[in-house]
Every structure is written in C-alpha cells, then in structure tokens.
Design an enzyme around this catalytic site. Structure first.
Site, PDB file in Angstrom:
ATOM      1  N   HIS A  37       0.706  -0.994  -0.063  1.00  0.00           N
ATOM      2  CA  HIS A  37       0.296   0.361   0.252  1.00  0.00           C
ATOM      3  C   HIS A  37       0.993   1.399  -0.144  1.00  0.00           C
ATOM      4  O   HIS A  37       0.597   1.627  -0.546  1.00  0.00           O
ATOM      5  CB  HIS A  37      -0.288   0.019   1.200  1.00  0.00           C
ATOM      6  CG  HIS A  37      -1.940  -0.879   1.187  1.00  0.00           C
ATOM      7  ND1 HIS A  37      -2.426  -2.083   2.488  1.00  0.00           N
ATOM      8  CD2 HIS A  37      -2.883  -1.183   0.918  1.00  0.00           C
ATOM      9  CE1 HIS A  37      -2.862  -3.292   2.186  1.00  0.00           C
ATOM     10  NE2 HIS A  37      -3.510  -2.443   1.349  1.00  0.00           N
ATOM     11  N   GLN A 156      -9.238  -6.798 -10.571  1.00  0.00           N
ATOM     12  CA  GLN A 156     -10.319  -5.687  -9.929  1.00  0.00           C
ATOM     13  C   GLN A 156      -9.969  -4.405 -10.743  1.00  0.00           C
ATOM     14  O   GLN A 156     -11.059  -4.380 -11.272  1.00  0.00           O
ATOM     15  CB  GLN A 156     -10.112  -5.973  -8.640  1.00  0.00           C
ATOM     16  CG  GLN A 156     -10.470  -4.745  -7.848  1.00  0.00           C
ATOM     17  CD  GLN A 156      -9.797  -4.192  -6.693  1.00  0.00           C
ATOM     18  OE1 GLN A 156     -10.343  -4.734  -5.783  1.00  0.00           O
ATOM     19  NE2 GLN A 156      -8.425  -3.759  -6.177  1.00  0.00           N
TER      20      GLN A 156
HETATM   21  O1  PAF Z   1      -8.231  -4.334  -3.663  1.00  0.00           O
HETATM   22  C1  PAF Z   1      -9.037  -3.219  -2.569  1.00  0.00           C
HETATM   23  O2  PAF Z   1      -8.022  -3.058  -1.069  1.00  0.00           O
HETATM   24  C2  PAF Z   1     -10.447  -3.132  -2.703  1.00  0.00           C
HETATM   25  O3  PAF Z   1     -11.091  -4.104  -3.127  1.00  0.00           O
HETATM   26  C3  PAF Z   1     -10.957  -2.051  -2.727  1.00  0.00           C
HETATM   27  C4  PAF Z   1     -10.287  -1.184  -4.384  1.00  0.00           C
HETATM   28  C5  PAF Z   1     -10.119  -0.453  -1.984  1.00  0.00           C
HETATM   29  C6  PAF Z   1     -12.580  -1.189  -2.593  1.00  0.00           C
HETATM   30  O4  PAF Z   1     -12.689  -1.972  -1.173  1.00  0.00           O
END
Ligand code: PAF
Length: 290
Positions: A37, A156
C-alpha cells in the site's frame, strides 16, 4: 493529515483542494496497510499534489461466508504507518453507515457485465459488484483526478478500468506493480493469517507464475499446458489447495485457446487453510518479453 469520516466532509475537503488548483490522487484501501500500500501512496505522490488514502472495509464486496467480520481493522496503526511514510493529505475512513446511509444491501449498485465470469469472479458471488459500487462511491466522495490500484488484484483493476472509462468519470486509473517479499510472495493484508509452515509453502504461488514465464519464453503457447504446470507446482505444497489457475486475455478476461501475439494474464488463487491468496503475472507477447 486530515482524518475525515463523512462523505460530506471528504467532498468539502476535496473541493477546497481542487479550488486551490491541486491535482488529487486517491489510493483506495481496506486498511491493514503494508509496504505494498505504501508503494501505491508513493506512486500517488509522484502523480499529484494532494493524496487521499481511503480506509474502508467494504461489506458489500464480501460474499456470504467470507471474512468480513474477521478482516483486520487497524486504523491507528494504519495512520501511524502513513505518518512514518511521510504522511498524506487526507485519510478518508468512513463508517459503513456513512457509506451506505440507506442500509444494506444498497438499492443502487454498479455492475460491469461479463468481466467477472472467470478467475475470482467465478468463485466470489457479488464480489466485483461490491467493489465497483464502493469505488464509485469513493470516487464521488474523494473527487480524485487519478486513482492508484495494485496489480495483484488484476481482475479488479481490469473491471475498474472498464467502469471508469465507460461511465466517463474523467479519472485516470493507474495500476501499480505487485510488491513481493524476498522469496516472491506477493504482499497482502491476508498474509498475516498464515502459520509459519503455511508461509513457507506459500512460495509455490509466485513460483508457479515464474515457471509460466519461463515456459512461454521457451516457446510454450498452449494455455492448457501452462495451467497444468501451475497445478502441478501448487500441488507440491501439501498445505496448498488450488482454487483456480487460469490463463486469460487481459481485456475481456476470458480463457484462450492458444497464445498468439496479444497480452495475457496467468492467475491463480490458492487456499492455505482458511487463507486465500491470489497472484498473477502478465504475459506480453506483443512486447519484447518473448
Ligand atoms: O483492493 C481493495 O483493497 C478493495 O477492493 C478496494 C479497491 C479498496 C475497494 O474496497
């Protein structure tokens, strides 16, 4: 760092930054922040004047029986991690009530058709609709010019790119390369659940993908052979239980008959006990990789 808990508060903060001609970046997260992150935050800093990190464990993207209740909620240590990485301008940490003021499930959702038919989408009922819905709401709350997502969640990312383009959000979506441990394990908030033995064996996940690269570099063009090889490698770890191993095209995320000159995604999901790990790699047969 400004900590905001309401949609209205976040919008007012973002509007003020926009009025000051700042370029805004958003890094959406579910918290339990790790180095992966923080790499997204750094990438955001390089692309914008103002960085917002959202921290929200989104209930609508957990299928029944998944780990919503158990998912780690570590706001204080997340804020400390952001501070020690140099800080960000805003942290948006809403409650479920702030994000879903009319209750759950919401009447209004965002659905991207078909791209959820394979990979994780085949196993996680409703997951991607929860993701696209919450990311839409995060975009509307945080009003970014650019949003950064990790490539570990490749499906995603592809779905969010399609959604952002088709709905015309005017937001640039950036994918950031997977950050890995020294032995290859992709960083994930869920790695903390692995026992020492599971952690050791989890290396098979990235190893299987590295072998796919080698096989393709050696001329293999049959996706079934690549899938078999991934299955075989994962099976060498006694604690691993494969959920899927697939090779799909990178745009529609559908299985392919043979690899030609396009770009493909090799991806897998593997359980170690109750912990589900995912990983992937891109096979770029258009570029000079092979
Ligand atoms: O990848 C993630 O942590 C989640 O799917 C996100 C994009 C924050 C949506 O809740």
């Amino acid at each position: 760092m400004e900590l905001l808990h309401t949609v209205e508060g976040m919008q007012a903060h973002a509007d003020a930054a926009r009025a000051a001609s700042q370029r805004l970046a958003l890094v959406p997260t579910m918290g339990a922040l790790h180095e992966g992150h923080l790499a997204l935050v750094e990438a955001a800093r390089q692309r914008a004047d103002h960085v917002t990190v959202s921290i929200f464990v989104n209930p609508t993207q957990f299928a029944p029986g998944e780990d919503y209740a158990q998912y780690p909620r570590t706001l204080d240590s997340d804020l400390a991690a952001l501070e020690s990485a140099g800080g960000v301008d805003a942290v948006f940490a809403p409650t479920p009530e702030a994000m879903y003021p009319f209750g759950l499930p919401p009447f209004t959702t965002v659905h991207v058709r078909d791209l959820n038919r394979y990979l994780c989408g085949a196993f996680r009922e409703g997951h991607f609709e929860g993701v696209t819905t919450v990311v839409t709401k995060l975009f509307l709350a945080c009003r970014p010019h650019v949003a950064i997502f990790g490539e570990k969640d490749a499906q995603q990312l592809a779905i969010l790119r399609r959604m952002t383009a088709e709905l015309g959000f005017g937001i640039e979506v950036i994918g950031h390369p997977i950050v890995r441990e020294a032995d290859g394990l992709a960083l994930s908030s869920r790695n903390r659940y692995l026992s020492a033995e599971e952690r050791q064996q989890a290396v098979v996940v990235s190893k299987a993908l590295a072998e796919v690269h080698e096989a393709v570099a050696g001329g293999e063009r049959d996706p079934r052979a690549l899938v078999d090889a991934m299955r075989h490698t994962v099976a060498t770890a006694p604690l691993a239980e494969l959920q899927y191993a697939e090779v799909v095209d990178t745009e529609l995320l559908q299985p392919v008959e043979t690899l030609t000159s396009g770009r493909y995604l090799a991806a897998l999901a593997v359980f170690f006990g109750a912990t589900r790990l995912i990983d992937n790699t891109t096979l770029d047969l258009e570029g000079s990789d092979y």
